[in-house]
Every structure is written in C-alpha cells, then in structure tokens.
Design a protein around this motif. Sequence first.
Motif, PDB file in Angstrom:
ATOM      1  N   UNK A 234     -33.246  -8.229  17.050  1.00  0.00           N
ATOM      2  CA  UNK A 234     -31.911  -7.716  17.407  1.00  0.00           C
ATOM      3  C   UNK A 234     -31.011  -7.608  16.180  1.00  0.00           C
ATOM      4  N   UNK A 235     -31.578  -7.091  15.082  1.00  0.00           N
ATOM      5  CA  UNK A 235     -30.837  -6.821  13.843  1.00  0.00           C
ATOM      6  C   UNK A 235     -30.303  -8.083  13.169  1.00  0.00           C
ATOM      7  N   UNK A 236     -30.813  -9.243  13.557  1.00  0.00           N
ATOM      8  CA  UNK A 236     -30.469 -10.498  12.908  1.00  0.00           C
ATOM      9  C   UNK A 236     -31.753 -11.161  12.397  1.00  0.00           C
ATOM     10  N   UNK A 237     -31.604 -12.085  11.444  1.00  0.00           N
ATOM     11  CA  UNK A 237     -32.756 -12.710  10.807  1.00  0.00           C
ATOM     12  C   UNK A 237     -32.746 -14.217  10.997  1.00  0.00           C
ATOM     13  N   UNK A 238     -33.936 -14.771  11.286  1.00  0.00           N
ATOM     14  CA  UNK A 238     -34.117 -16.213  11.407  1.00  0.00           C
ATOM     15  C   UNK A 238     -35.450 -16.598  10.794  1.00  0.00           C
ATOM     16  N   UNK A 239     -35.974 -17.778  11.178  1.00  0.00           N
ATOM     17  CA  UNK A 239     -37.195 -18.281  10.556  1.00  0.00           C
ATOM     18  C   UNK A 239     -38.179 -18.757  11.623  1.00  0.00           C
ATOM     19  N   UNK A 245     -43.224 -19.605  16.490  1.00  0.00           N
ATOM     20  CA  UNK A 245     -42.030 -20.115  17.159  1.00  0.00           C
ATOM     21  C   UNK A 245     -40.796 -19.906  16.284  1.00  0.00           C
ATOM     22  N   UNK A 246     -39.683 -19.559  16.928  1.00  0.00           N
ATOM     23  CA  UNK A 246     -38.410 -19.471  16.215  1.00  0.00           C
ATOM     24  C   UNK A 246     -37.922 -20.895  15.937  1.00  0.00           C
ATOM     25  N   UNK A 247     -38.035 -21.329  14.696  1.00  0.00           N
ATOM     26  CA  UNK A 247     -37.553 -22.657  14.302  1.00  0.00           C
ATOM     27  C   UNK A 247     -36.053 -22.600  14.041  1.00  0.00           C
ATOM     28  N   UNK A 248     -35.618 -21.519  13.424  1.00  0.00           N
ATOM     29  CA  UNK A 248     -34.195 -21.243  13.232  1.00  0.00           C
ATOM     30  C   UNK A 248     -33.905 -19.896  13.869  1.00  0.00           C
ATOM     31  N   UNK A 249     -33.099 -19.877  14.887  1.00  0.00           N
ATOM     32  CA  UNK A 249     -32.815 -18.651  15.630  1.00  0.00           C
ATOM     33  C   UNK A 249     -32.234 -17.581  14.709  1.00  0.00           C
ATOM     34  N   UNK A 278     -31.195 -25.435   9.028  1.00  0.00           N
ATOM     35  CA  UNK A 278     -30.291 -24.320   9.301  1.00  0.00           C
ATOM     36  C   UNK A 278     -28.863 -24.598   8.885  1.00  0.00           C
ATOM     37  N   UNK A 279     -28.638 -25.730   8.212  1.00  0.00           N
ATOM     38  CA  UNK A 279     -27.290 -26.090   7.776  1.00  0.00           C
ATOM     39  C   UNK A 279     -26.941 -25.371   6.476  1.00  0.00           C
ATOM     40  N   UNK A 280     -25.731 -24.813   6.386  1.00  0.00           N
ATOM     41  CA  UNK A 280     -25.284 -24.131   5.186  1.00  0.00           C
ATOM     42  C   UNK A 280     -24.899 -25.180   4.147  1.00  0.00           C
ATOM     43  N   UNK A 281     -25.685 -25.268   3.074  1.00  0.00           N
ATOM     44  CA  UNK A 281     -25.444 -26.294   2.057  1.00  0.00           C
ATOM     45  C   UNK A 281     -24.789 -25.720   0.799  1.00  0.00           C
ATOM     46  N   UNK A 282     -24.932 -24.417   0.589  1.00  0.00           N
ATOM     47  CA  UNK A 282     -24.194 -23.716  -0.463  1.00  0.00           C
ATOM     48  C   UNK A 282     -23.494 -22.542   0.224  1.00  0.00           C
ATOM     49  N   UNK A 283     -22.186 -22.607   0.321  1.00  0.00           N
ATOM     50  CA  UNK A 283     -21.425 -21.658   1.125  1.00  0.00           C
ATOM     51  C   UNK A 283     -21.611 -20.218   0.644  1.00  0.00           C
ATOM     52  N   UNK A 284     -21.603 -19.252   1.584  1.00  0.00           N
ATOM     53  CA  UNK A 284     -21.717 -17.837   1.206  1.00  0.00           C
ATOM     54  C   UNK A 284     -20.586 -17.439   0.255  1.00  0.00           C
ATOM     55  N   UNK A 285     -20.956 -16.978  -0.932  1.00  0.00           N
ATOM     56  CA  UNK A 285     -19.966 -16.633  -1.954  1.00  0.00           C
ATOM     57  C   UNK A 285     -20.471 -15.627  -2.968  1.00  0.00           C
TER      58      UNK A 285
END
Length: 375
Positions: A234-239, A245-249, A278-285
């Motif tokens: 659905x035009x989104x990416x996970x792992x 199995x979807x480990x990260x949606x 799935x935790x953001x550890x380096x913020x999108x920048x």
Amino acid sequence: MKKLAFLLVLIVNTFTLFAQEYALVREDDKFGFIDKTGAYVIEPQFEKAGSFSDGLAAVLEGDFWGFIDTKGEWIIKPDYDRVKMFNSGYALVLRDDQWSYIDTTGKKLETPNSEKYYDFEDGVALFRAGEKVGLLGTSGKLVLEPTYDVIKKFRNGHAKVNNGELWGMIDASGKEIIPVEYEEIGNTFSEAGVYGKKDGTFGIIHNGSFNPIDNATKVHNFYKDSKLTYASRDKKTGFVNSKGEWVLEPTFDKARAFSNGLAPVSEGKKWGYINEKGEMVIEPQFRDAEVFSASGFAPVKDKAWGFINTSGEVIIPMEYGISGNFAFLKGSEEKGFVNGIARVKSKKGWGFFNEKGELLGDKWFQNAEPFVSVK
C-alpha cells in the motif's frame, strides 16, 4: 620474553602483509598506486592503468596492455590489445581479434571454442552455445552444460537463472538450489532467504519453502547477514523476516537495509534511522541516507554527502560526493566506508578519509579508485 616479542611482531607483520590494499589514483594525468597511509607505492607514471586484481594490475604501454606486480615490475609483458581484470586466477585478453583466458603467469587456458567469452566469477565463467548458457570452470572444462536461456552475475557464490519466463537460482557448481518456477526472483543469495514472486504473490524462499508475504507489492534482497529485509505494501515500506512475516509494519515512505542494527527510513522527504524494534534512534533530518558500514559509519546527505556514526554525530561534514568510477576496469561500487576507508569527491578532486575523519596523505587526486587487496 624476547621470543614472545619477536613472535608478536611476526604475527603483526604477517597480518599486515596479507591485509595489504592499494588504490589506483591519477595525478598530473598519470596513473599510480597508493597504500592506506596515502603514500605512493608505485609513482604516477602510466598513461592508463587498472586496479589490482589477483595481485596484478593492467597497464598500458604504447598501444598494448600488460600486467605489473606490486613493485611495478612487468609480470606479463604488454602484448595485448585489450585486457580485463583477473578473477579466480584468470583474465580475458584480446590479441589479433581473438579473446582468450590467461593465468597470472601469462599462460593461456585451453577451453572449448565459443562465439563470446565471459569473465570468471566465483571460479566459473559463462559459456554460450547457440541460445543456451552453461558454466566453464577454471580447469577449462564445462562444469554445467549449456542449459539456461540466461545466467546472471554471480553474487555470494550464486546466480539467478532463467528459462522462458521463469527464474530460479544455481550455485557455482551448477547445482539448481532454487527451481526455475518463479516469475521474479532476487539476485543476491542470503542464508536468510531470497525473495521471489510466484502466482502473482511475493514471498521469501527459505530452506526449500516459499513463504508468502501478506499483500506485498515489492520486496528487496536481504543485505549481508541481516535477518530482515524491506518490502512494500500500500505504497508504504516495512520489514519482513525469512518466514515472510511483517516484523515491522509498513509505515515508512522509503527504507533501506539493516546493518549494524540500524536501517535508514524516510518520513516525507527526510531520512533517519530506526533500530530493529522500529524505534527512531536518529531523527529524520537528512535529504538521503545509506546503510551503515561494518565499522559503524553511514553516508548521509544534505546538499552533499558526509558521514555519521551510530549515535548520529557527524564525523565528516556533508560536503562531498561518494560515488563514481573512472577506470576502464570497473571497481567496487559500494558507497561509504569499506575496510575503514571512504572514497569521496570534492571540488579539489578525489580523496580518501579514514574513520577518524582524516584525509589520507592530506591530498586530493584527479581521480581515485577504491582500495583493493593486492594479495
């Protein structure tokens, strides 16, 4: 005690010898080679040259190509119109409009005649007969009779193969490890699996099973030893994992592979890094971001490229380019740090940074190829 000290020195020197790497560089329109201190080991003196492969480097003298060793001495005299890189102990050379294989002493390998010759990779070379392709071994004999319509590049000792509209995978012995029954298949073998598409459904091929991924529209290769790979829905990416199995949606706009426990992901137009939870550890920048090297550094981009560590700290400012090849012989295309060295481009030319952020030799070159092993 003296014996122990001598033994330690011997071990260190032996390791250094086997770990030796040189890079092809151009200065004042001449080609030479540097070591990982940035010092010349072979002074710039050649009109054209290629990177080392199997301990030899191709060099042009006048109108003909030959090969030199790490001392810059001729091992194979310049006698060829064209040459390719050595791989698996053999290189393709052209003389009098005829291609043939030679070993590192210049001895010709006797092989069956072919309309077209291919480079060796992982101990085998493609061999074409009519419309079918097989594999030639370094013995000069076929290890796989021409069987497939297509055999792609070997990666990690395996290659995807095609018959008709379906794909499978073989190893370097010619054994079919994934049957030719997939509409699409990944091009890189991993112990974690290979992605495939069967009956219109994407999944992971692992241990002889095809594990469908729920509603996946695209899947990527597993990267090195990572147990997760990225996929879209659905035009989104996970792992996903080896079981499909979807480990990260799929919640990210884009993503790249996990390495060192971190993966680049984008939210909107900015890239950051997540951990395997799935935790953001380096913020999108960042405007763009690549995967981390084994030593823990990743290329990131603002207006240009620089490097961060796994804490997100900038260790090399975002002022450089990080890709591009100039040699007639293709070298490594891996971006970022490779074996502790990163190749970059600035307004002053091409150069190399070490992991301390120091410019090797404090010097820029007209061009520079990646470092390669010379042993």
